[in-house]
Design an enzyme around this catalytic site. Structure first.
Site, PDB file in Angstrom:
ATOM      1  N   HIS A 136     -10.911  -1.542  -6.367  1.00  0.00           N
ATOM      2  CA  HIS A 136     -10.682  -0.394  -5.474  1.00  0.00           C
ATOM      3  C   HIS A 136      -9.834   0.695  -6.120  1.00  0.00           C
ATOM      4  O   HIS A 136     -10.172   1.880  -6.033  1.00  0.00           O
ATOM      5  CB  HIS A 136     -10.036  -0.910  -4.186  1.00  0.00           C
TER       6      HIS A 136
ATOM      7  N   ASP B  57       0.851  -1.205   0.000  1.00  0.00           N
ATOM      8  CA  ASP B  57       0.000   0.000   0.000  1.00  0.00           C
ATOM      9  C   ASP B  57       0.880   1.246   0.000  1.00  0.00           C
ATOM     10  O   ASP B  57       1.967   1.254   0.590  1.00  0.00           O
ATOM     11  CB  ASP B  57      -0.899  -0.012   1.242  1.00  0.00           C
TER      12      ASP B  57
HETATM   13 FE1  N7H Z   1      -7.108   2.478  -0.720  1.00  0.00          FE
HETATM   14  N1  N7H Z   1      -6.260  -2.148   0.229  1.00  0.00           N
HETATM   15  O1  N7H Z   1      -5.454  -2.734   0.869  1.00  0.00           O
HETATM   16  O2  N7H Z   1      -7.070  -2.764  -0.418  1.00  0.00           O
HETATM   17  N2  N7H Z   1      -5.725   1.152  -1.415  1.00  0.00           N
HETATM   18  N3  N7H Z   1      -7.469   1.302   0.889  1.00  0.00           N
HETATM   19  N4  N7H Z   1      -8.344   3.908   0.057  1.00  0.00           N
HETATM   20  N5  N7H Z   1      -6.616   3.744  -2.224  1.00  0.00           N
HETATM   21  C1  N7H Z   1      -4.894   1.324  -2.485  1.00  0.00           C
HETATM   22  O3  N7H Z   1      -1.795   2.192  -5.010  1.00  0.00           O
HETATM   23  C2  N7H Z   1      -7.003   0.016   1.095  1.00  0.00           C
HETATM   24  C3  N7H Z   1      -9.041   3.830   1.221  1.00  0.00           C
HETATM   25  C4  N7H Z   1      -7.196   4.990  -2.472  1.00  0.00           C
HETATM   26  O4  N7H Z   1      -3.762   5.886  -7.722  1.00  0.00           O
HETATM   27  C5  N7H Z   1      -4.117   0.150  -2.677  1.00  0.00           C
HETATM   28  O5  N7H Z   1      -1.011   2.563  -3.041  1.00  0.00           O
HETATM   29  C6  N7H Z   1      -7.453  -0.418   2.401  1.00  0.00           C
HETATM   30  C7  N7H Z   1      -9.945   4.943   1.346  1.00  0.00           C
HETATM   31  C8  N7H Z   1      -6.545   5.607  -3.612  1.00  0.00           C
HETATM   32  O6  N7H Z   1      -4.341   3.983  -8.579  1.00  0.00           O
HETATM   33  C9  N7H Z   1      -4.473  -0.735  -1.703  1.00  0.00           C
HETATM   34  C10 N7H Z   1      -8.178   0.599   2.944  1.00  0.00           C
HETATM   35  C11 N7H Z   1      -9.765   5.698   0.212  1.00  0.00           C
HETATM   36  C12 N7H Z   1      -5.594   4.712  -4.043  1.00  0.00           C
HETATM   37  C13 N7H Z   1      -5.508  -0.130  -0.908  1.00  0.00           C
HETATM   38  C14 N7H Z   1      -8.202   1.672   1.984  1.00  0.00           C
HETATM   39  C15 N7H Z   1      -8.742   5.050  -0.576  1.00  0.00           C
HETATM   40  C16 N7H Z   1      -5.655   3.559  -3.168  1.00  0.00           C
HETATM   41  C17 N7H Z   1      -3.100  -0.100  -3.793  1.00  0.00           C
HETATM   42  C18 N7H Z   1      -8.858   0.720   4.276  1.00  0.00           C
HETATM   43  C19 N7H Z   1     -10.454   6.982  -0.198  1.00  0.00           C
HETATM   44  C20 N7H Z   1      -4.632   4.922  -5.209  1.00  0.00           C
HETATM   45  C21 N7H Z   1      -1.740   0.416  -3.461  1.00  0.00           C
HETATM   46  C22 N7H Z   1      -8.621  -0.064   5.283  1.00  0.00           C
HETATM   47  C23 N7H Z   1     -11.692   7.281   0.115  1.00  0.00           C
HETATM   48  C24 N7H Z   1      -5.306   4.586  -6.533  1.00  0.00           C
HETATM   49  C25 N7H Z   1      -1.485   1.828  -3.882  1.00  0.00           C
HETATM   50  C26 N7H Z   1      -4.389   4.841  -7.702  1.00  0.00           C
HETATM   51  C27 N7H Z   1      -4.830   2.458  -3.290  1.00  0.00           C
HETATM   52  C28 N7H Z   1      -6.244  -0.724   0.142  1.00  0.00           C
HETATM   53  C29 N7H Z   1      -8.878   2.835   2.158  1.00  0.00           C
HETATM   54  C30 N7H Z   1      -8.232   5.545  -1.774  1.00  0.00           C
HETATM   55  C31 N7H Z   1      -3.821  -2.107  -1.549  1.00  0.00           C
HETATM   56  C32 N7H Z   1      -7.198  -1.753   3.064  1.00  0.00           C
HETATM   57  C33 N7H Z   1     -10.901   5.186   2.518  1.00  0.00           C
HETATM   58  C34 N7H Z   1      -6.864   6.974  -4.182  1.00  0.00           C
END
Ligand code: N7H
Length: 497
Positions: free
Chosen positions: A360, A227
């Site tokens: 996501h 992440d």
């Molecule tokens: Fe997310 N996960 O583990 O599944 N997120 N996220 N997120 N997230 C991203 O690209 C995760 C949350 C964004 O530019 C990755 O860094 C988890 C909220 C955005 O392509 C993974 C939680 C919000 C991106 C996860 C969580 C976002 C992103 C891929 C909560 C906004 C970049 C790794 C527990 C409302 C997208 C990475 C891009 C990426 C996870 C929360 C947003 C693995 C577990 C609440 C913008």
């Protein structure tokens, strides 16, 4: 000759800021040789101090005035969030100015090991906090003004917020301190220094201790996915974005900078809104769902089919490799390569079979689905960190969480309605985004007030119309607050006076 009071104030401010900068430099001289940030393969690096200096000089961005956490992303080793109430505003202001301000870490300090402090210290205030300090200027952000509790229904949390911690519903959080370092001892020692300096002027409401996961899981959140790969590069700070990384005008993250088109008080310049959410993750339950619902791709074993379902829900494999570039099996070498692991746009042909519309990362940053990246003005800079222990054997074998763990979610932006709130409400929770009628919720963060969430959007490439109904929320909001992380000069000249 009479010196105007404005001029006298300006001189005092300049002297004040210089002495703060000198105090910070002096402290940093005796400081660390190792970084307080992690650096696992696959995550982007901060720009070098020289590159950031050149970029910021040409853009006129003052990196010594911007709080450090805003720019560092999801790479802290240890971090504690300490939420507080201000009970004696005059004493708080005076201690803030004399004792706390010199400890606050700026963005420039974070760029070299030698200039990093033992412990990063940042501070941010809720609307209630600013009001308590007598600051009546309107920052012109509705979500910030109303607070996160009032926003919980828009965010899809269950009605009445039954899962929120009482500390987040009591309405007495005025501010938060962020303490980040490589050791818990450093964090605790600095927390002690700060709280004893502030004495009885504050009371602590709540502290959440968070940490990087152990061993090879460093940089991975609790479901197991790397992440922090894809954070936008701020123009004027990092002018050499990696392939596929969004490059955003500074004003998408910092108030008062280019592309922040909202009217703000002058002192708000170079501050940023900090969204904090304590997001519990039900890891054994998530794993059970994957085991029970594998994608039945003929070339894969059921275990691989479950792994594929998880990867398509996120849009990336656990290694960080994007499913768009590696659709059937993980590619750890690609995941570890920060020059290649973000280099894709979802451009045709047949793009949904490679990465589902509901994934996501596609929901939260649709890339070419919206046309050029510059047409997307909904960027956030994520700075969160996992909290809570590893899954125990008993939890894994019973498929049931008995200990709380999750993500201390932090997002910076200049406009909460266009940033975090938009991503959560208008994209992740909206079954009609991106393709009306056939996309469904973001299966990771999409929220439906605790009701079941449906999702497809080509989640199963072997049956593109397969509809998944997810009864369990794998992510449970335990509450949070909206804060404003001011510039150092705003703390010196507005907040502490
Ligand atoms: Fe997310 N996960 O583990 O599944 N997120 N996220 N997120 N997230 C991203 O690209 C995760 C949350 C964004 O530019 C990755 O860094 C988890 C909220 C955005 O392509 C993974 C939680 C919000 C991106 C996860 C969580 C976002 C992103 C891929 C909560 C906004 C970049 C790794 C527990 C409302 C997208 C990475 C891009 C990426 C996870 C929360 C947003 C693995 C577990 C609440 C913008």
């Amino acid at each position: 000759m009479k010196i105007s009071s404005t001029f006298a104030n300006l001189v005092l401010c300049a002297v004040g800021l210089l002495s703060v900068a000198h105090a910070q430099e002096a402290r940093s001289l005796q400081k660390r040789s190792t970084s307080l940030l992690i650096n696992p393969p696959g995550l982007p690096q901060l720009p070098t101090a020289n590159a950031a200096k050149a970029a910021s000089a040409s853009a006129g961005l003052n990196l010594t005035d911007i709080q450090g956490d805003i720019v560092v992303g999801m790479t802290k080793k240890q971090e504690t969030f300490t939420f507080f109430t201000i009970v004696d505003a005059p004493t708080f202001k005076s201690k803030l100015r004399s004792e706390i301000l010199p400890l606050i870490t700026n963005a420039r300090q974070m760029l070299k090991n030698e200039t990093q402090p033992d412990t990063l210290v940042n501070i941010a205030f809720s609307q209630n906090g600013l009001t308590t300090l007598g600051i009546t200027d309107n920052l012109n952000d509705t979500a910030f003004k109303n607070g996160q509790l009032n926003n919980s229904q828009a965010l899809g949390d269950p009605v009445g917020t039954p899962d929120w911690l009482p500390e987040f519903t009591a309405g007495n959080i005025h501010g938060v301190f962020l303490f980040a370092s490589d050791t818990v001892d450093n964090v605790n020692a600095t927390l002690e220094t700060v709280t004893s300096a502030l004495g009885a002027s504050i009371t602590q409401v709540y502290s959440l201790q968070a940490a990087v996961r152990p061993g090879n899981e460093a940089g991975h959140e609790h479901f197991g996915f790397l992440d922090g790969i894809s954070n936008p590069a701020i123009q004027g700070f990092d002018d050499t974005p990696l392939p596929g990384q969004a490059s955003v005008p500074a004003g998408e993250i910092l108030l008062g900078e280019q592309n922040d088109n909202v009217i703000r008080p002058d002192w708000a310049k170079d501050g940023s809104f900090l969204v904090f959410r304590q997001l519990q993750q039900l890891v054994p339950e998530f794993n059970k769902y994957l085991t029970d619902n594998p994608i039945r791709e003929p070339a894969l074993t059921p275990e691989q089919g479950s792994e594929l379902l998880g990867a398509r829900m996120v849009g990336r494999w656990k290694s960080g490799a994007p499913v768009f570039l590696s659709p059937l099996v993980d590619n750890p070498a690609l995941g570890a390569n920060s020059s290649a692991n973000n280099d894709f746009t979802y451009a045709a042909p047949n793009n949904a079979s490679l990465c589902p519309f509901s994934a996501h990362i596609r929901k939260t940053r649709p890339r070419a689905d919206l046309g050029a990246e510059s047409k997307n003005t909904h960027h956030i800079l994520r700075g969160g960190i996992p909290y809570g222990p590893e899954v125990t054997t008993a939890e894994a074998s019973s498929n049931t969480s008995t200990i709380e763990r999750g993500l201390a979610f932090v997002a910076y932006q200049s406009n909460i309605g266009a940033g975090f709130q938009f991503l959560q409400q208008t994209w992740a929770n909206n079954p009609n985004f991106f393709v009306k009628g056939t996309t469904g919720f973001d299966p990771i963060i999409g929220a439906n007030h605790g009701n079941p969430r449906w999702t497809e959007g080509n989640l199963d490439p072997t049956i593109p119309t397969r509809n998944f109904t997810i009864i369990t929320d794998f992510i449970v909001s335990r509450g949070g607050e909206y804060f404003f992380s001011p510039s150092l000069s705003a703390i010196a000249n507005k907040i502490s006076v």
